[in-house]
Design an enzyme around this catalytic site. Structure first.
Site, PDB file in Angstrom:
ATOM      1  N   TYR A  50      -1.995   0.917  10.165  1.00  0.00           N
ATOM      2  CA  TYR A  50      -2.214   0.174   8.926  1.00  0.00           C
ATOM      3  C   TYR A  50      -0.973   0.238   8.038  1.00  0.00           C
ATOM      4  O   TYR A  50      -0.499  -0.782   7.527  1.00  0.00           O
ATOM      5  CB  TYR A  50      -3.426   0.744   8.191  1.00  0.00           C
ATOM      6  CG  TYR A  50      -3.607   0.202   6.793  1.00  0.00           C
ATOM      7  CD1 TYR A  50      -4.018  -1.098   6.578  1.00  0.00           C
ATOM      8  CD2 TYR A  50      -3.361   1.014   5.677  1.00  0.00           C
ATOM      9  CE1 TYR A  50      -4.190  -1.596   5.296  1.00  0.00           C
ATOM     10  CE2 TYR A  50      -3.518   0.524   4.391  1.00  0.00           C
ATOM     11  CZ  TYR A  50      -3.939  -0.772   4.205  1.00  0.00           C
ATOM     12  OH  TYR A  50      -4.096  -1.262   2.929  1.00  0.00           O
ATOM     13  N   SER A  87       0.832  -1.206   0.000  1.00  0.00           N
ATOM     14  CA  SER A  87       0.000   0.000   0.000  1.00  0.00           C
ATOM     15  C   SER A  87       0.867   1.257   0.000  1.00  0.00           C
ATOM     16  O   SER A  87       1.955   1.277   0.585  1.00  0.00           O
ATOM     17  CB  SER A  87      -0.896   0.009   1.239  1.00  0.00           C
ATOM     18  OG  SER A  87      -1.505   1.279   1.429  1.00  0.00           O
ATOM     19  N   GLU A  89       0.362   3.617   1.758  1.00  0.00           N
ATOM     20  CA  GLU A  89       0.432   4.079   3.146  1.00  0.00           C
ATOM     21  C   GLU A  89       1.768   3.739   3.794  1.00  0.00           C
ATOM     22  O   GLU A  89       2.096   4.281   4.846  1.00  0.00           O
ATOM     23  CB  GLU A  89      -0.716   3.498   3.964  1.00  0.00           C
ATOM     24  CG  GLU A  89      -2.081   4.102   3.642  1.00  0.00           C
ATOM     25  CD  GLU A  89      -2.205   5.568   4.053  1.00  0.00           C
ATOM     26  OE1 GLU A  89      -1.502   5.988   4.999  1.00  0.00           O
ATOM     27  OE2 GLU A  89      -2.990   6.293   3.420  1.00  0.00           O
TER      28      GLU A  89
END
Length: 333
Positions: free
Chosen positions: A147, A123, A125
């Site tokens: 996350y 991801s 992120e």
């Protein structure tokens, strides 16, 4: 006939990937937790073309059983706890599924079927607040939420298993990708669905946080095609999956409300409670490597994606409004 095992089958990406693989003649298996066994709405249209296997990323034995049963040529790990606000309220659970779950799955592949090719859904992120923009496959990881931290662990475990055990293991660093199958809690779908509701007289306002927040959005169907292409290469590698463009939440709002013929300023309310304390800056993917090696580019533009989402939301909401009336007439008769 190739065989593929998909975790996260009932999610947005899992359902589109299953469609893609079935269209290419694969035998598709899906790992589904018992608690989500009835949540098959996104794959209901595929009928019995998918073989569902009960299992859980928290349970090593069930993963080994799933690998042994399916004997897959390809494994796509799309399962995780992916909602960032929840990762703050349930950080340990997020780590168990999103981080340690990947370790368990990699170990199951290593022990039971090491010839399988593995795709890990990484991801954007993991970059958090990067020093450079756009980001590429070598940009330093600086996750800013649980996350992102869990995804970073999963990413490095995947590359470590590739190096240590010579597994064919890849990470696709996916940026935000959307579709009509996206949950309404995510900002893109929240905006298009609420704009459609306002257009149909079902809502009167849209509450949002930081309109200046920037995202790299692409269509989930485009993203899963890149995932598949990654496992068709001679050598395993990691790739950015993104549009390569950045758009602000304000641009998204303007585009959505323009499409339904409304002035967004009449309906949007800024709510500070929706601001993210760790708001990333200029998360946009450099897809040069992906274009060159996979020969992949997104088929849908930002504007086309907004229109696709709105058309779907308008149609769905109209059907939901009609359904109770049909049921009432049926009862009266």
């Amino acid at each position: 006939m190739k065989k593929a095992l998909i975790t996260g089958l009932t999610g947005q990406d899992g359902s589109y990937l299953a469609e893609l693989l079935l269209g290419k003649g694969y035998q598709v298996f899906g790992l589904v937790r018992r608690s989500s066994g009835s949540n098959l709405d996104r794959i209901g249209h595929l009928g019995d073309r998918i073989q569902v296997i009960s299992g859980d990323l928290l349970d090593q034995t069930s993963l080994m059983d799933a690998i042994a049963i399916s004997q897959p040529d390809e494994v796509y790990n799309l399962a995780s706890q992916s909602y960032i606000p929840t990762s703050w309220t349930q950080p340990s659970l997020t780590a168990e599924y999103t981080a340690l779950g990947v370790s368990r799955l990699l170990e199951a592949i290593r022990r039971c079927h090491p010839d399988a090719r593995f795709y890990q859904a990484s991801s954007s992120e993991v970059f958090g607040q990067p020093d450079v923009s756009p980001q590429n496959e070598r940009t330093a990881f600086r996750p800013r939420n649980p996350y992102g931290a869990a995804k970073a662990y999963a990413h490095w475990m995947t590359t470590n298993y590739r190096q240590q055990y010579n597994l064919y293991a890849c990470c696709g660093i996916t940026y935000t990708h959307e579709s009509p199958r996206r949950g309404a809690e995510f900002v893109f779908r929240k905006i298009t669905r609420t704009a459609a509701m306002i257009k149909l007289g079902l809502a009167s306002e849209l509450r949002l946080g930081n309109l200046d927040a920037q995202r790299d959005w692409c269509y989930a169907k485009d993203a899963v095609k890149a995932m598949w292409l990654m496992l068709q290469q001679e050598q395993p590698d990691d790739y950015i999956i993104a549009s390569g463009e950045t758009h602000s939440v304000k641009e998204l709002v303007q585009c959505a409300f323009n499409y339904v013929g409304l002035n967004w300023q009449d309906y949007v309310v800024i709510d500070p409670s929706f601001y993210r304390p760790d708001e990333p800056i200029q998360l946009v993917g450099n897809i040069a490597k992906t274009k060159a090696k996979l020969r992949w580019t997104p088929d849908y533009s930002f504007e086309q994606l907004v229109e696709l989402m709105l058309e779907s939301d308008l149609q769905q909401l109209s059907q939901e409004a009609i359904q109770p009336k049909v049921q009432l007439v049926s009862q009266l008769n």
